[in-house]
Scaffold this motif. Structure first.
Motif, PDB file in Angstrom:
ATOM      1  N   LEU A 319       0.843  -1.188   0.000  1.00 53.62           N
ATOM      2  CA  LEU A 319       0.000   0.000   0.000  1.00 53.62           C
ATOM      3  C   LEU A 319       0.878   1.238   0.000  1.00 53.62           C
ATOM      4  O   LEU A 319       1.841   1.324   0.768  1.00 53.62           O
ATOM      5  N   ASP A 320       0.540   2.175  -0.849  1.00 53.16           N
ATOM      6  CA  ASP A 320       1.231   3.462  -0.895  1.00 53.16           C
ATOM      7  C   ASP A 320       0.157   4.539  -0.866  1.00 53.16           C
ATOM      8  O   ASP A 320      -0.672   4.617  -1.778  1.00 53.16           O
ATOM      9  N   SER A 321       0.162   5.370   0.187  1.00 56.59           N
ATOM     10  CA  SER A 321      -0.943   6.299   0.379  1.00 56.59           C
ATOM     11  C   SER A 321      -0.446   7.674   0.782  1.00 56.59           C
ATOM     12  O   SER A 321       0.538   7.806   1.518  1.00 56.59           O
ATOM     13  N   VAL A 322      -1.138   8.681   0.278  1.00 52.29           N
ATOM     14  CA  VAL A 322      -0.916  10.074   0.679  1.00 52.29           C
ATOM     15  C   VAL A 322      -2.273  10.622   1.099  1.00 52.29           C
ATOM     16  O   VAL A 322      -3.196  10.700   0.288  1.00 52.29           O
ATOM     17  N   GLU A 372       1.173 -11.400  12.600  1.00 52.06           N
ATOM     18  CA  GLU A 372       1.210 -12.195  11.379  1.00 52.06           C
ATOM     19  C   GLU A 372       0.743 -11.382  10.180  1.00 52.06           C
ATOM     20  O   GLU A 372       1.307 -11.488   9.088  1.00 52.06           O
ATOM     21  N   THR A 373      -0.282 -10.565  10.366  1.00 55.95           N
ATOM     22  CA  THR A 373      -0.772  -9.742   9.259  1.00 55.95           C
ATOM     23  C   THR A 373       0.257  -8.690   8.874  1.00 55.95           C
ATOM     24  O   THR A 373       0.472  -8.418   7.687  1.00 55.95           O
ATOM     25  N   MET A 374       0.914  -8.092   9.865  1.00 58.51           N
ATOM     26  CA  MET A 374       1.915  -7.067   9.579  1.00 58.51           C
ATOM     27  C   MET A 374       3.091  -7.631   8.800  1.00 58.51           C
ATOM     28  O   MET A 374       3.761  -6.901   8.057  1.00 58.51           O
ATOM     29  N   ARG A 375       3.347  -8.905   8.956  1.00 57.79           N
ATOM     30  CA  ARG A 375       4.438  -9.525   8.212  1.00 57.79           C
ATOM     31  C   ARG A 375       4.039  -9.879   6.786  1.00 57.79           C
ATOM     32  O   ARG A 375       4.895 -10.214   5.966  1.00 57.79           O
ATOM     33  N   ALA A 376       2.746  -9.833   6.477  1.00 56.02           N
ATOM     34  CA  ALA A 376       2.248 -10.308   5.187  1.00 56.02           C
ATOM     35  C   ALA A 376       2.141  -9.211   4.131  1.00 56.02           C
ATOM     36  O   ALA A 376       1.955  -9.512   2.958  1.00 56.02           O
ATOM     37  N   PHE A 377       2.215  -7.937   4.520  1.00 51.88           N
ATOM     38  CA  PHE A 377       2.110  -6.854   3.548  1.00 51.88           C
ATOM     39  C   PHE A 377       3.037  -5.717   3.938  1.00 51.88           C
ATOM     40  O   PHE A 377       3.542  -5.650   5.063  1.00 51.88           O
ATOM     41  N   ASP A 378       3.285  -4.822   2.992  1.00 55.80           N
ATOM     42  CA  ASP A 378       4.135  -3.658   3.215  1.00 55.80           C
ATOM     43  C   ASP A 378       3.317  -2.395   2.948  1.00 55.80           C
ATOM     44  O   ASP A 378       2.320  -2.438   2.216  1.00 55.80           O
ATOM     45  N   ALA A 379       3.751  -1.285   3.523  1.00 57.93           N
ATOM     46  CA  ALA A 379       2.982  -0.050   3.366  1.00 57.93           C
ATOM     47  C   ALA A 379       3.865   1.177   3.536  1.00 57.93           C
ATOM     48  O   ALA A 379       4.851   1.155   4.288  1.00 57.93           O
ATOM     49  N   LEU A 402       4.824   6.916   7.733  1.00 58.36           N
ATOM     50  CA  LEU A 402       4.766   5.521   8.202  1.00 58.36           C
ATOM     51  C   LEU A 402       5.419   4.621   7.171  1.00 58.36           C
ATOM     52  O   LEU A 402       5.190   4.756   5.973  1.00 58.36           O
ATOM     53  N   ASP A 403       6.223   3.686   7.667  1.00 60.94           N
ATOM     54  CA  ASP A 403       6.872   2.716   6.792  1.00 60.94           C
ATOM     55  C   ASP A 403       6.752   1.333   7.425  1.00 60.94           C
ATOM     56  O   ASP A 403       7.219   1.120   8.548  1.00 60.94           O
ATOM     57  N   LEU A 404       6.101   0.422   6.722  1.00 57.65           N
ATOM     58  CA  LEU A 404       5.976  -0.965   7.176  1.00 57.65           C
ATOM     59  C   LEU A 404       6.640  -1.852   6.144  1.00 57.65           C
ATOM     60  O   LEU A 404       6.245  -1.883   4.980  1.00 57.65           O
TER      61      LEU A 404
END
Length: 695
Positions: A319-322, A372-379, A402-404
């Motif tokens: 996900l990339d959001s502004v 587990e969810t936080m490890r499954a996607f980037d943002a 924010l950077d995940l």
């Protein structure tokens, strides 16, 4: 020399050949017409199967002939097989197909059916796992072709179902089309589609309408509307497609509403903090695996939202959001530390903390990070907020980055203005370590105290004092409470020279005798003159010990000892004000700050004060009433503090008097409330209960 007879002979041969061809064609036509072409069944299956590279079968009656000049095709139990990689054996199955086809349209690629009667058709549309091929593209072209339909003049379509499968998006849909009847290439009414399915692990239902079925039948633009319901959310989609199944690079209008936006994004495996009821709308464009949402507008709770969002459905969802917010309601910020905003609004922070599993009367949430969810996607997120609506916290101009990435969440930097001061922070939750490694680094630039504490009774007019500080903590845990309960580090707030004004000015200095004198003399308008001050704590295993609390004013030296616990949220602090000048009726005894974060309490009638009262009463009985007053006299021997160590945030062991002598009244960085910094047996047992929760 020209031979006329030879020319006539050639013409006769030509006419005979042409006549033979006509007779042969007529004979073929006649044979086909009489036999209905049933004998071509196996030839048809073999030829079409070779052209499509699929197995084609007709299980029942078969007819293929000219009637009289249009091709009539009739088949019962008609099947076209799927490629081997598909999850179901057949791409298309129909109980009956009866149609008339324009012969020339087959030669020029513009397929046209004069008439179609389709009964109980079923199509299986599926992408492969790599998303490089689909079941409806027969030439094996990488990426697949959009689904296209022939022009149909008159049609009757009944009992049609469609199954759609996309493994990459983890979408499964089973759809049913309403019966269709058309004349002169016009259907005349909207065609409805209903269905259900699953997106990842979430079931959904679908209701859609083809608003321009006539254009669709003529291979023109397709105006569609649809509504999807999933996990308590409603998503409406509307747009015009170039073909019935082609949404690539087509702008679609999207509107979503529901009780909680986290439930909406949770459908695709993305975790965000909970929200209150939301309503959003925007424009979506799909380009391969990239879904771009622009012109987003809406609200979540009482907070407005605008901006853009890009979702990339690659090997890992990204996900990339502004986003931009004009006004953020403080209740809507509660989920960012683990609170349920609806509970915060209805019952307060304590009830919201309890809902996360926190003990009674606690305010630090126990809500665990969705590891587990936080490890499954980037943002990646950039969010700017104009102002926070709050009764007591003057916060504005928030800028959050924010950077995940693979389970490491960084809120860095997070900056905002608070009471005309600036706060900058860097917070990291690294879930790759178990339990999560969490660091907090929060810096407060010099901030006017009058505006900062205006909501808590401090007067802005007449207050020139400022405060600055820093919180540096590192702990382990998957919740805010657990990370703080195990934390190590330091908390320090420094007050340079300035003034403070409050209606109970001498209570601020904790000098009861002077307060009484000032109250009767009507001189409460004079502000407290602060030379310098330090409120600092050293944190060990979640227990914060005063190290030191030392405020030097023009009339007093205020000292604080004790500590508090992030584990149990209990406080055990004692404040004492020693006068620099003679004061009559001064208690000179500590004022205790006890209780919990959620419910602090002042212990003004301390044991020391009661003891001094007893001494005063005894002297009054055995001597004179005036002698009893001596027990409450402050001789004014407090040692002024050197402001250098205070302003540098130094520990208790480094504090000095103005004469350079080491201070012996600031404790030694422990939770003891006694002046010598030593914890008695009784207090040690009491603090073990309060701070560690050991009973």
């Amino acid at each position: 020399m020209h031979d006329p007879e030879a020319g006539r002979r050639k013409r006769r041969i030509l006419w005979r050949v042409l006549g033979g061809i006509v007779v042969a064609l007529f004979a073929v036509w006649l044979v086909l017409f009489v036999t209905k072409g049933r004998f071509l069944k196996s030839t048809f299956e073999s030829f079409v199967g070779g052209q499509t590279h699929r197995k084609v079968t007709v299980g029942g009656d078969f007819q293929l002939y000219f009637a009289p000049f249009r091709i009539k095709f009739y088949a019962e139990d008609f099947r076209i097989a799927n490629p081997e990689w598909a999850s179901r054996p057949d791409l298309f199955v129909a109980k009956r197909i009866d149609t008339r086809i324009a012969p020339l349209s087959l030669l020029f690629g513009k397929r046209r059916m004069y008439w179609l009667d389709l009964a109980d058709g079923s199509a299986d549309l599926e992408w492969n796992a790599a998303h490089t091929a689909n079941t409806w593209t027969f030439d094996g072209k990488k990426g697949g072709k959009p689904l296209e339909f022939p022009r149909i003049d008159v049609a009757t379509v009944r009992g049609t179902t469609v199954r759609y499968v996309d493994p990459r998006m983890r979408v499964l849909a089973d759809l049913k089309l309403e019966d269709i009847t058309s004349t002169d290439a016009r259907i005349g009414k909207a065609v409805g589609v209903t269905g259900k399915g699953r997106i990842r692990d979430t079931p959904f239902t679908l209701v859609a309408q083809l608003l321009s079925p006539d254009a669709t039948a003529n291979r023109g633009q397709n105006k569609l509307t649809g509504r999807i319901r999933a996990a308590g959310n409603v998503v409406d989609v509307a747009g015009t497609l170039p073909s019935i199944a082609d949404i690539e690079n087509v702008p679609l209008q999207v509107a979503a509403r529901g009780r909680n936006m986290s439930e909406l994004l949770g459908i695709i495996g993305v975790a965000i903090p909970n929200t209150r009821t939301y309503r959003l709308r925007g424009q979506m464009v799909k380009d391969g695996d990239v879904y771009t949402f622009t012109r987003i507008r809406g609200v979540a709770g009482k907070t407005d939202l605008a901006g853009k969002l890009t979702i990339t459905n690659g090997e890992r969802v990204h996900l990339d959001s502004v986003l931009t917010t004009k006004s953020l309601d403080i209740v809507d910020a509660a989920p960012f530390i683990g609170y349920n905003p609806d509970i915060v609004e209805a019952k307060g922070a304590v009830a919201a903390a309890a809902a996360t599993g926190a003990a009674p009367q606690r305010i630090l949430p126990e809500a665990a990070l969705p590891v587990e969810t936080m490890r499954a996607f980037d943002a990646d997120l950039k969010w700017t907020i104009g102002v926070v609506r709050s009764r007591n916290l003057p916060i504005s101009n928030i800028d959050l980055t924010l950077d995940l990435e693979r389970g490491r969440l960084a809120l860095s930097p997070l900056t905002f203005a608070m009471a005309r001061g600036n706060v900058a922070s860097d917070t990291v939750f690294d879930t790759r370590q178990r339990p999560s490694a969490v660091t907090y680094d929060i810096r407060l630039a010099p901030t006017p105290m009058g505006r900062l504490l205006k909501g808590y009774g401090l007067a802005e007019s007449g207050t020139t004092g400022t405060i600055k500080g820093r919180i540096q903590l590192a702990g382990r845990g998957d919740s805010v409470h657990d990370s703080l309960a195990t934390s190590q580090g330091r908390i320090a707030f420094v007050m340079p020279q300035g003034t403070l004004w409050t209606r109970n000015v001498q209570l601020a200095e904790l000098d009861l005798g002077t307060f009484v004198q000032k109250m009767f003399e009507g001189k409460l308008e004079k502000p407290v003159e602060v030379n310098c001050g330090l409120l600092a704590f050293t944190v060990r295993n979640g227990i914060a010990a005063a190290d030191p609390i030392l405020i030097d004013t023009s009339k007093n030296v205020i000292l604080g000892r004790g500590g508090f616990s992030f584990r149990t949220e209990a406080m055990d602090l004692a404040f004492r004000a020693d006068g620099k000048k003679f004061s009559l009726f001064s208690g000179q005894s500590p004022v205790g700050l006890k209780g919990y974060f959620s419910k602090p309490s002042l212990d003004i009638i301390s044991d020391q004060l009661m003891g001094r009262a007893g001494i005063g009463l005894g002297l009054s009985l055995v001597a004179t009433p005036l002698a009893g007053v001596l027990a409450f006299v402050d001789v004014g021997d407090a040692k002024s503090a050197a402001c250098g160590p205070i302003l540098s945030g130094a520990r208790a062991s480094q504090q000095r008097t103005t004469k350079g002598e080491k201070r012996d009244d600031v404790g030694n960085g422990t939770t003891a409330t006694a002046e010598d910094g030593k914890t008695g047996a009784g207090q040690k047992k009491d603090q073990r209960k309060k701070f560690l929760g050991i009973f």
